[in-house]
Design a protein around this motif. Structure first.
Motif, PDB file in Angstrom:
ATOM      1  N   SER A 104       0.834  -1.185   0.000  1.00 19.78           N
ATOM      2  CA  SER A 104       0.000   0.000   0.000  1.00 19.78           C
ATOM      3  C   SER A 104       0.877   1.246   0.000  1.00 19.78           C
ATOM      4  O   SER A 104       1.852   1.321   0.737  1.00 19.78           O
ATOM      5  CB  SER A 104      -0.878   0.020   1.244  1.00 19.78           C
ATOM      6  OG  SER A 104      -1.533   1.262   1.354  1.00 19.78           O
ATOM      7  N   THR A 105       0.527   2.204  -0.836  1.00 21.17           N
ATOM      8  CA  THR A 105       1.219   3.497  -0.823  1.00 21.17           C
ATOM      9  C   THR A 105       0.200   4.611  -0.592  1.00 21.17           C
ATOM     10  O   THR A 105       0.433   5.749  -0.964  1.00 21.17           O
ATOM     11  CB  THR A 105       1.978   3.729  -2.139  1.00 21.17           C
ATOM     12  OG1 THR A 105       1.042   3.656  -3.222  1.00 21.17           O
ATOM     13  CG2 THR A 105       3.088   2.724  -2.337  1.00 21.17           C
ATOM     14  N   ALA A 106      -0.909   4.278   0.028  1.00 21.61           N
ATOM     15  CA  ALA A 106      -1.978   5.246   0.261  1.00 21.61           C
ATOM     16  C   ALA A 106      -1.692   6.185   1.427  1.00 21.61           C
ATOM     17  O   ALA A 106      -2.525   7.007   1.767  1.00 21.61           O
ATOM     18  CB  ALA A 106      -3.289   4.495   0.510  1.00 21.61           C
ATOM     19  N   TRP A 107      -0.516   6.067   2.040  1.00 22.95           N
ATOM     20  CA  TRP A 107      -0.200   6.886   3.209  1.00 22.95           C
ATOM     21  C   TRP A 107      -0.009   8.350   2.856  1.00 22.95           C
ATOM     22  O   TRP A 107      -0.235   9.222   3.676  1.00 22.95           O
ATOM     23  CB  TRP A 107       1.076   6.389   3.888  1.00 22.95           C
ATOM     24  CG  TRP A 107       1.073   4.944   4.259  1.00 22.95           C
ATOM     25  CD1 TRP A 107      -0.021   4.169   4.557  1.00 22.95           C
ATOM     26  CD2 TRP A 107       2.203   4.088   4.373  1.00 22.95           C
ATOM     27  NE1 TRP A 107       0.378   2.903   4.857  1.00 22.95           N
ATOM     28  CE2 TRP A 107       1.744   2.810   4.754  1.00 22.95           C
ATOM     29  CE3 TRP A 107       3.562   4.267   4.199  1.00 22.95           C
ATOM     30  CZ2 TRP A 107       2.587   1.736   4.967  1.00 22.95           C
ATOM     31  CZ3 TRP A 107       4.409   3.194   4.410  1.00 22.95           C
ATOM     32  CH2 TRP A 107       3.918   1.952   4.788  1.00 22.95           C
ATOM     33  N   GLY A 108       0.472   8.641   1.681  1.00 20.97           N
ATOM     34  CA  GLY A 108       0.762  10.011   1.284  1.00 20.97           C
ATOM     35  C   GLY A 108       2.094  10.487   1.825  1.00 20.97           C
ATOM     36  O   GLY A 108       2.696   9.851   2.698  1.00 20.97           O
ATOM     37  N   SER A 109       2.557  11.612   1.309  1.00 21.47           N
ATOM     38  CA  SER A 109       3.843  12.149   1.741  1.00 21.47           C
ATOM     39  C   SER A 109       3.694  13.501   2.423  1.00 21.47           C
ATOM     40  O   SER A 109       4.676  14.201   2.647  1.00 21.47           O
ATOM     41  CB  SER A 109       4.812  12.242   0.557  1.00 21.47           C
ATOM     42  OG  SER A 109       4.258  13.050  -0.455  1.00 21.47           O
ATOM     43  N   GLY A 110       2.459  13.872   2.772  1.00 18.35           N
ATOM     44  CA  GLY A 110       2.221  15.127   3.479  1.00 18.35           C
ATOM     45  C   GLY A 110       2.560  15.022   4.954  1.00 18.35           C
ATOM     46  O   GLY A 110       2.644  13.926   5.521  1.00 18.35           O
ATOM     47  N   THR A 111       2.737  16.168   5.595  1.00 17.24           N
ATOM     48  CA  THR A 111       3.087  16.236   7.008  1.00 17.24           C
ATOM     49  C   THR A 111       2.025  15.571   7.869  1.00 17.24           C
ATOM     50  O   THR A 111       0.833  15.707   7.616  1.00 17.24           O
ATOM     51  CB  THR A 111       3.266  17.707   7.428  1.00 17.24           C
ATOM     52  OG1 THR A 111       4.332  18.262   6.648  1.00 17.24           O
ATOM     53  CG2 THR A 111       3.595  17.847   8.896  1.00 17.24           C
ATOM     54  N   LEU A 164       8.949   9.888  -0.477  1.00 18.58           N
ATOM     55  CA  LEU A 164       8.083   8.719  -0.591  1.00 18.58           C
ATOM     56  C   LEU A 164       6.973   8.760   0.452  1.00 18.58           C
ATOM     57  O   LEU A 164       7.103   9.433   1.475  1.00 18.58           O
ATOM     58  CB  LEU A 164       8.917   7.447  -0.416  1.00 18.58           C
ATOM     59  CG  LEU A 164       9.971   7.220  -1.505  1.00 18.58           C
ATOM     60  CD1 LEU A 164      11.009   6.206  -1.055  1.00 18.58           C
ATOM     61  CD2 LEU A 164       9.293   6.775  -2.792  1.00 18.58           C
ATOM     62  N   PRO A 165       5.883   8.022   0.227  1.00 20.06           N
ATOM     63  CA  PRO A 165       4.806   7.979   1.218  1.00 20.06           C
ATOM     64  C   PRO A 165       5.306   7.424   2.556  1.00 20.06           C
ATOM     65  O   PRO A 165       6.191   6.566   2.591  1.00 20.06           O
ATOM     66  CB  PRO A 165       3.790   7.012   0.591  1.00 20.06           C
ATOM     67  CG  PRO A 165       4.096   6.998  -0.864  1.00 20.06           C
ATOM     68  CD  PRO A 165       5.575   7.218  -0.961  1.00 20.06           C
ATOM     69  N   PHE A 166       4.723   7.939   3.650  1.00 17.21           N
ATOM     70  CA  PHE A 166       5.089   7.452   4.977  1.00 17.21           C
ATOM     71  C   PHE A 166       3.872   7.483   5.887  1.00 17.21           C
ATOM     72  O   PHE A 166       2.883   8.150   5.612  1.00 17.21           O
ATOM     73  CB  PHE A 166       6.239   8.282   5.569  1.00 17.21           C
ATOM     74  CG  PHE A 166       5.881   9.693   5.929  1.00 17.21           C
ATOM     75  CD1 PHE A 166       5.477  10.021   7.215  1.00 17.21           C
ATOM     76  CD2 PHE A 166       5.937  10.699   4.972  1.00 17.21           C
ATOM     77  CE1 PHE A 166       5.145  11.324   7.545  1.00 17.21           C
ATOM     78  CE2 PHE A 166       5.608  12.012   5.289  1.00 17.21           C
ATOM     79  CZ  PHE A 166       5.208  12.322   6.580  1.00 17.21           C
TER      80      PHE A 166
END
Length: 191
Positions: A42-49, A172-174
């Motif tokens: 899954s990469t749905a985490w996004g890379s925003g704060t 990258l997404p986290f």
């Protein structure tokens, strides 16, 4: 005769198609020969704060890292913390030490700045509980062989919070979450 020539040409095209498909499958395999798990991650985490309010009553005890098929992980051990820990995690253009503003170089294609609401010393006694030194790599953290992590530098422990600069391969997404007395930061291997 002509039919055999057409049939042979059709077989040759089919074989070429199968070879191309096999080449694509090989390209999706990693160096270990296993199929790439990128499609299953899954990469749905996004890379925003990402941030949450809360305070840890216990000081920071350790910072460690680990790897999985989908992400690299950094874990902040918060001693005997039982409440919700506060944090603020986001990508920055440069890593500046909290308090002084001094720029600390961090290797990688992107820098993830992590603030955890736990000091690296016991506020009652002033005794250091985590051996991080400003502007130095995190003690005991070795990132050779990690897919995403490139560098981890200690920023500061200032006014009840600890700051770490995490160098990543790219932006990258986290995700960030708390599990018991641990705050976890996972950074995906792929977008």
């Amino acid at each position: 005769m002509r039919r055999w020539g057409t049939a042979a040409a059709a077989l040759a095209l089919t074989a070429a198609g199968l070879a191309a498909t096999a080449g694509t499958a090989d390209a999706a395999s990693g160096p270990t020969g296993r199929a790439s798990s990128a499609a299953a991650c899954s990469t749905a985490w996004g890379s925003g704060t990402k941030s949450a309010t809360g305070a840890s009553a216990a000081p920071l005890k350790n910072i460690r890292t680990g790897r999985s098929a989908c992400y690299d992980r950094m874990v902040f051990d918060l001693g005997g913390a039982s409440g919700k820990a506060g944090y603020h995690v986001g990508y920055v253009d440069q890593f500046q030490q909290d308090g002084s503003g001094e720029v600390i170089p961090v290797k990688g294609g992107a820098i993830l700045e992590v603030f955890v609401s736990a000091s690296s010393y016991d506020p009652q006694t002033g005794k250091q509980t985590y051996a991080g030194k400003a502007g130095k790599p995190l003690p005991g953290v070795h990132l050779a062989g990690y897919e995403t992590f490139r560098d981890a530098e200690f920023g500061a422990s200032f006014e009840g919070q600890t700051q770490v600069g995490l160098g990543t391969r790219a932006k990258l997404p986290f995700r960030v979450f708390q599990s018991g007395n641990r705050l976890v930061v996972d950074v995906a291997h792929h977008r």
